[in-house]
Design an enzyme around this catalytic site. Sequence first.
Site: not given
Ligand code: DX5
Ligand code: ZN
Length: 226
Positions: A9, A34, A36, A38, A67, A69, A138, A174
């Site tokens: 990620s 991956h 993220d 947000m 991903h 969010m 999650m 994740d």
């Molecule tokens: C959290 C993200 C993850 C995050 C995971 O909201 O969706 O993808 O990067 O990070 P680690 O592996 O550090 O928990």
């Molecule tokens: Zn993620």
Amino acid sequence: MRPLQILPSILTADFASLSAEVRAVTEAGADVLHLDVMDGHFVPNITFGPPIVAAMRPHTDRPFDVHLMIAPADPYLEAFAEAGANSIIVHAEAGPHLHRSLQAIRKLGVAAGVAINPATPVAAVAHVLDVADLVLVMSVNPGFGGQSFLPDAVEKIRAVRDLVRGRDIDIEVDGGIDPHTAGLVAAAGANRLVAGSAVFRDGPGGYAANIAAIRQAAMAVRGEVA
Ligand code: DX5
Ligand code: ZN
């Protein structure tokens, strides 16, 4: 058994050197990247949008797992597909028409994923399996890297595995994945393992060993040898 994939990620990478980070983690053995996204609304943090995804695209030949969010997600699906996403994941909690969102993703020629938060029951995905290519469980509350793995996720992964049995659907996990938790989730049935901190924590020199440690732990419980 579905193929095992390790998905670093990029959230925990050095955002000031994204192109170098993308290349480094690719060379280190990432199967998929991956990404993220947000919005500071669905989750309490803000990251990046389609232009940054597009900027990373020329620096790796690995698929991009985006991903989302964000809420709403539907108005942005096309932009993320055009930016180079190979799979797009929306949250079951992020909108009123999950089935339609997944249909829209597939229509863009992209694999459609649905994510469920720790508080969301597995039943939330039961009636969208015909339009889903992957289910993301999650194992932390979304928003930040570096959080502790929530052990209840293991039971949820098993429940998802039972639910999707016989279908062409990947199970992704994740949050808080490291060599220890990787064994637990892989044994429960997850085949796509996202890891942020556990990959990026030691700087580029450590990426290959960190990815290999997660992969080996998962392979061991799957009865596979490196
Ligand atoms: C959290 C993200 C993850 C995050 C995971 O909201 O969706 O993808 O990067 O990070 P680690 O592996 O550090 O928990
Ligand atoms: Zn993620």
